[in-house]
Design a protein around this motif. Structure first.
Motif, PDB file in Angstrom:
ATOM      1  N   UNK A 160       0.815  -1.209   0.000  1.00  0.00           N
ATOM      2  CA  UNK A 160       0.000   0.000   0.000  1.00  0.00           C
ATOM      3  C   UNK A 160       0.851   1.262   0.000  1.00  0.00           C
ATOM      4  N   UNK A 161       1.929   1.267   0.770  1.00  0.00           N
ATOM      5  CA  UNK A 161       2.827   2.431   0.803  1.00  0.00           C
ATOM      6  C   UNK A 161       3.473   2.666  -0.553  1.00  0.00           C
ATOM      7  N   UNK A 162       3.924   1.570  -1.203  1.00  0.00           N
ATOM      8  CA  UNK A 162       4.521   1.698  -2.534  1.00  0.00           C
ATOM      9  C   UNK A 162       3.489   2.189  -3.542  1.00  0.00           C
ATOM     10  N   UNK A 163       2.252   1.728  -3.403  1.00  0.00           N
ATOM     11  CA  UNK A 163       1.189   2.157  -4.306  1.00  0.00           C
ATOM     12  C   UNK A 163       0.888   3.649  -4.132  1.00  0.00           C
ATOM     13  N   UNK A 164       0.872   4.112  -2.899  1.00  0.00           N
ATOM     14  CA  UNK A 164       0.614   5.538  -2.643  1.00  0.00           C
ATOM     15  C   UNK A 164       1.690   6.397  -3.291  1.00  0.00           C
ATOM     16  N   UNK A 165       2.948   5.986  -3.183  1.00  0.00           N
ATOM     17  CA  UNK A 165       4.033   6.753  -3.810  1.00  0.00           C
ATOM     18  C   UNK A 165       3.862   6.798  -5.324  1.00  0.00           C
ATOM     19  N   UNK A 166       3.461   5.663  -5.912  1.00  0.00           N
ATOM     20  CA  UNK A 166       3.244   5.644  -7.362  1.00  0.00           C
ATOM     21  C   UNK A 166       2.066   6.552  -7.737  1.00  0.00           C
ATOM     22  N   UNK A 167       0.997   6.517  -6.942  1.00  0.00           N
ATOM     23  CA  UNK A 167      -0.176   7.346  -7.236  1.00  0.00           C
ATOM     24  C   UNK A 167       0.168   8.832  -7.184  1.00  0.00           C
ATOM     25  N   UNK A 168       1.044   9.215  -6.267  1.00  0.00           N
ATOM     26  CA  UNK A 168       1.471  10.616  -6.206  1.00  0.00           C
ATOM     27  C   UNK A 168       2.230  11.011  -7.471  1.00  0.00           C
ATOM     28  N   UNK A 169       3.080  10.098  -7.963  1.00  0.00           N
ATOM     29  CA  UNK A 169       3.793  10.362  -9.212  1.00  0.00           C
ATOM     30  C   UNK A 169       2.845  10.462 -10.390  1.00  0.00           C
ATOM     31  N   UNK A 170       1.849   9.562 -10.431  1.00  0.00           N
ATOM     32  CA  UNK A 170       0.857   9.605 -11.510  1.00  0.00           C
ATOM     33  C   UNK A 170       0.060  10.901 -11.448  1.00  0.00           C
ATOM     34  N   UNK A 171      -0.289  11.344 -10.243  1.00  0.00           N
ATOM     35  CA  UNK A 171      -1.032  12.598 -10.090  1.00  0.00           C
ATOM     36  C   UNK A 171      -0.227  13.782 -10.640  1.00  0.00           C
ATOM     37  N   UNK A 172       1.084  13.769 -10.417  1.00  0.00           N
ATOM     38  CA  UNK A 172       1.935  14.846 -10.946  1.00  0.00           C
ATOM     39  C   UNK A 172       1.932  14.842 -12.467  1.00  0.00           C
ATOM     40  N   UNK A 173       1.985  13.640 -13.081  1.00  0.00           N
ATOM     41  CA  UNK A 173       1.948  13.544 -14.543  1.00  0.00           C
ATOM     42  C   UNK A 173       0.610  14.047 -15.074  1.00  0.00           C
ATOM     43  N   UNK A 174      -0.478  13.615 -14.441  1.00  0.00           N
ATOM     44  CA  UNK A 174      -1.805  14.020 -14.910  1.00  0.00           C
ATOM     45  C   UNK A 174      -2.003  15.523 -14.772  1.00  0.00           C
ATOM     46  N   UNK A 175      -1.454  16.109 -13.709  1.00  0.00           N
ATOM     47  CA  UNK A 175      -1.554  17.555 -13.547  1.00  0.00           C
ATOM     48  C   UNK A 175      -0.819  18.293 -14.648  1.00  0.00           C
ATOM     49  N   UNK A 176       0.379  17.810 -14.977  1.00  0.00           N
ATOM     50  CA  UNK A 176       1.150  18.436 -16.054  1.00  0.00           C
ATOM     51  C   UNK A 176       0.472  18.238 -17.405  1.00  0.00           C
ATOM     52  N   UNK A 177      -0.079  17.027 -17.633  1.00  0.00           N
ATOM     53  CA  UNK A 177      -0.778  16.752 -18.887  1.00  0.00           C
ATOM     54  C   UNK A 177      -2.018  17.633 -19.027  1.00  0.00           C
ATOM     55  N   UNK A 178      -2.738  17.836 -17.915  1.00  0.00           N
ATOM     56  CA  UNK A 178      -3.926  18.696 -17.953  1.00  0.00           C
ATOM     57  C   UNK A 178      -3.539  20.139 -18.281  1.00  0.00           C
TER      58      UNK A 178
END
Length: 295
Positions: free
Chosen positions: A230-248
Motif C-alpha cells: 500500500x505504501x509503494x502504491x501511494x508513492x506511485x499514485x502521487x507520481x501519476x497525479x503529478x503527470x496528470x496535472x502536467x498533462x492537464x
C-alpha cells in the motif's frame, strides 16, 4: 548489487525498472512512428533509432539478468541450471518468448512500413506486454486481474511510450504541433482507461485474496495504509497525479495557446517535464512490482 533471498532486493528492483524502461522505449517508439507522429519520425529517424535499439537492448539485458538472479536464488548460476530454468519452467519459457518478441518489434521498427505493418506491430506489441502481465502480480491473481493488467499496461505504454518518443524527437519545429494534438487526444482517452483498470487492480491486490474477484473495500482501505504494498502504491499514485496535472496543463491551457501562435517554447519544456515525471513513475513501478501484495 545486493542478491538478497527476500523479494524486492536491490538487484531485482533496478532490473525491473530497466525492463519497464526498455519496453516503454521500444513499444512507445514504434507506436509513435505509426500512429502519433509518422511525419516527424521520418524526419528525425536517427533519435528514433536510438530509442528503438536502446529500448530493445534494455529489455533483453534486464530479462536475461532477471533469469540469472532467479537461478542464483535457486542455488547457483551454473549453465545447466540456467538452461533448465529457461526451457523447463513457465517463467523461463515466457522470458524466451519475450526475447523473440523484442527482436521482432525491433525488426518492425527498423524496417520499412508495409500494408499490414500496423496490425502486425499491434499484435506483437500486445504479446510482448502479455509476457509482462503473466510474470507480474496479476499472473498469480488470475482471471480478473490478468485482463485488467494487460489493458492497463497497453494503454500506459501507448501513451507514455509515445510521450518519451516525443520528448526524444522534440526539436521545436512547427510540424510538431500535429503529433502533440494527437498525443493529447490519446491522453484524454488513456487517462479514463488506466485510472479505471488501475483502480480495479489496486482493489484486487489490496484485498489480499486470490479468490475470483474477491474484493473487500474495508480490507483494501486498511491495507492501503498498513502494508508495504500500500505504501509503494501511494508513492506511485502521487507520481501519476503529478503527470496528470502536467498533462492537464498542457491539454487545457498551453496547447490552445500554442494553436493560437503563443508560448510555443513552453510546450517543449512541459513535454520534457512530463517525460521526466514518467521516468520517475517507472522507478516507483519497479518498487511496486517487487513488493508482495498483502495476503
Amino acid at each position: 548489487m545486493d542478491h538478497s533471498h527476500e523479494g524486492g532486493s536491490t538487484a531485482e528492483i533496478v532490473t525491473r525498472i530497466l525492463l519497464y524502461l526498455g519496453v516503454f522505449a521500444l513499444v512507445g517508439a514504434g507506436f509513435f512512428a505509426r500512429w502519433i507522429g509518422p511525419e516527424l519520425s521520418k524526419q528525425r529517424r536517427a533519435p528514433l533509432m536510438v530509442l528503438l535499439i536502446g529500448g530493445a537492448l534494455l529489455a533483453v539485458g534486464s530479462s536475461l539478468y532477471l533469469a540469472y538472479h532467479i537461478v542464483w536464488m535457486l542455488g547457483g548460476p551454473s549453465g545447466e541450471v540456467y538452461l533448465s530454468y529457461l526451457t523447463q519452467t513457465q517463467q523461463g519459457n515466457l522470458l524466451l518468448v519475450r526475447l523473440l518478441l523484442v527482436v521482432a518489434l525491433l525488426g518492425l521498427g527498423l524496417g520499412l512500413p508495409s500494408r499490414f505493418d500496423k496490425a502486425v506491430f499491434a499484435l506483437v506489441a500486445l504479446s510482448l506486454l502479455a509476457t509482462l502481465t503473466l510474470t507480474a502480480h496479476a499472473g498469480a491473481w488470475g482471471k480478473t486481474a490478468l485482463p485488467s493488467h494487460l489493458v492497463h499496461t497497453a494503454v500506459v505504454v501507448a501513451w507514455g511510450g509515445s510521450l518519451l518518443a516525443l520528448g526524444m524527437l522534440w526539436n521545436g519545429h512547427p510540424e510538431l504541433l500535429a503529433p502533440v494534438e494527437r498525443l493529447s487526444r490519446l491522453g484524454g482517452m488513456a487517462v479514463v482507461v488506466f485510472v479505471l483498470s488501475g483502480s480495479l487492480l489496486a482493489l484486487i491486490h489490496l484485498s489480499g485474496s486470490q479468490e475470483n474477484f474477491a474484493i473487500s473495500l474495508p480490507r483494501a482501505a486498511a491495507n492501503l495504509t498498513a502494508s508495504a504494498y500500500g505504501s509503494a502504491l501511494i508513492r506511485k499514485l502521487l507520481g501519476v497525479a503529478a503527470i496528470l496535472g502536467t498533462a492537464a496543463l498542457n491539454r487545457w491551457w498551453l496547447l490552445p495557446a500554442v494553436q493560437s501562435g503563443n508560448r510555443r517554447a513552453w510546450l517543449g519544456w512541459l513535454i520534457r517535464l512530463e517525460a521526466l515525471l514518467l521516468l520517475g513513475v517507472l522507478v516507483l513501478t519497479g518498487f511496486l512490482a517487487t513488493t508482495s501484495p498483502p495476503r
